[in-house]
Enzyme design. Structure first.
Site, PDB file in Angstrom:
ATOM      1  CG  HIS A  93      -4.986   3.791  -2.645  1.00 53.56           C
ATOM      2  ND1 HIS A  93      -4.480   3.286  -1.472  1.00 53.56           N
ATOM      3  CD2 HIS A  93      -5.540   2.742  -3.299  1.00 53.56           C
ATOM      4  CE1 HIS A  93      -4.707   1.980  -1.437  1.00 53.56           C
ATOM      5  NE2 HIS A  93      -5.346   1.624  -2.522  1.00 53.56           N
ATOM      6  CD  GLU A 141      -9.632   0.129  -2.212  1.00 48.46           C
ATOM      7  OE1 GLU A 141      -9.372  -0.892  -2.832  1.00 48.46           O
ATOM      8  OE2 GLU A 141      -8.770   0.950  -1.865  1.00 48.46           O
TER       9      GLU A 141
HETATM   10  O1  G3P Z   1      -5.994  -0.443  -4.204  1.00 56.63           O
HETATM   11  C1  G3P Z   1      -6.469  -1.664  -3.831  1.00 56.63           C
HETATM   12  C2  G3P Z   1      -6.506  -1.858  -2.412  1.00 56.63           C
HETATM   13  O2  G3P Z   1      -6.207  -0.872  -1.560  1.00 56.63           O
HETATM   14  C3  G3P Z   1      -7.035  -3.086  -1.874  1.00 56.63           C
HETATM   15  O3  G3P Z   1      -5.902  -3.797  -1.550  1.00 56.63           O
HETATM   16  O4  G3P Z   1      -4.624  -5.794  -1.090  1.00 56.63           O
HETATM   17  O5  G3P Z   1      -6.896  -5.508  -0.112  1.00 56.63           O
HETATM   18  O6  G3P Z   1      -6.647  -5.936  -2.548  1.00 56.63           O
HETATM   19  P1  G3P Z   1      -6.042  -5.348  -1.307  1.00 56.63           P
END
Ligand code: G3P
Length: 219
Positions: A93, A141
């Site tokens: 992560h 992400e």
């Molecule tokens: O693991 C999920 C993440 O890092 C995204 O976080 O708060 O933007 O949904 P968020």
């Protein structure tokens, strides 16, 4: 874990720790059943046992180490996660990154222990490299959008399109800033097999309502 999947990362939020994790998990399970959607809960490792005992939906750990049984004080043994109810584990992560070398062996060790792996990547290019280690899913992400108010779906749809080309539709999960059903709908429309979400649900004023909204993006 039939796609599309909504992975909910509880992180270390107070609203989703200990007894609160349990309460939240039970509510989310009900919503998953009602809307017939795949929901996976990524809880803190110390909450795995209590949460996995209480709900029938898959529960993931947030991290595992590439160690085997033995003298490894303080490390996270994949077999211990499995024995405490983990169905799978997040790895790499953005808030818990590991080197490529460790990642390769962490994926292998997790698989040996019978855990599914959802491995995070900052970019589609990185996802391509990680896919060589054969995880079950890879989650792209953009780090600058994590925890923010603008979703990857709206701010960087090109990242999703590029990631789909690299990772294919079966393994690609996207996340960062996902908050609404529309965000989910866009991600899935572009070919993602699901989303990884945290603050948009876990930190929402009404987490149940927030998850229902996301679920509607899949209907
Ligand atoms: O693991 C999920 C993440 O890092 C995204 O976080 O708060 O933007 O949904 P968020």
């Amino acid at each position: 874990m039939k796609p599309p999947v909504i992975f909910i990362n509880f992180k270390a939020y107070k609203s989703a720790t200990g007894e609160n994790a349990l309460k939240m998990a039970r509510k989310f399970e009900k919503i998953a059943r009602k809307f017939r959607i795949s929901v996976v809960l990524c809880v803190q490792n110390v909450d795995l046992y209590r949460v996995s005992q209480a709900v029938a939906i898959p529960v993931f750990a947030q991290h595992a180490d590439n160690i085997e049984y033995g003298a490894h004080t303080g490390y996270v043994l994949p077999e211990a996660l499995k024995q405490n109810g983990a169905y799978g584990t997040l790895l790499n992560h953005a808030e818990h990154q590991i080197s490529d070398e460790s990642l390769k062996s962490s994926i292998e060790r997790a698989k040996q222990a019978g855990l599914f792996t959802l491995v995070c990547a900052n970019t589609p290019g990185k996802a391509g490299k990680i896919l060589k280690y054969n995880p079950d899913f890879v989650a792209v992400e953009p780090p600058e959008l994590i925890g923010g108010d603008i979703s990857v779906s709206k701010a960087k749809p090109e990242v999703i399109k590029k990631a789909v080309k690299i990772a294919g539709q079966k393994k690609l999960i996207v996340g960062a800033g996902i908050k609404t059903g529309e965000d989910v709908k866009i991600a899935v429309k572009f070919g993602a097999a699901g989303v990884l979400v945290a603050s948009g649900v876990v930190q929402a004023q009404n987490p149940q309502k927030a998850l229902i909204d996301l679920a509607k993006g899949l209907l």
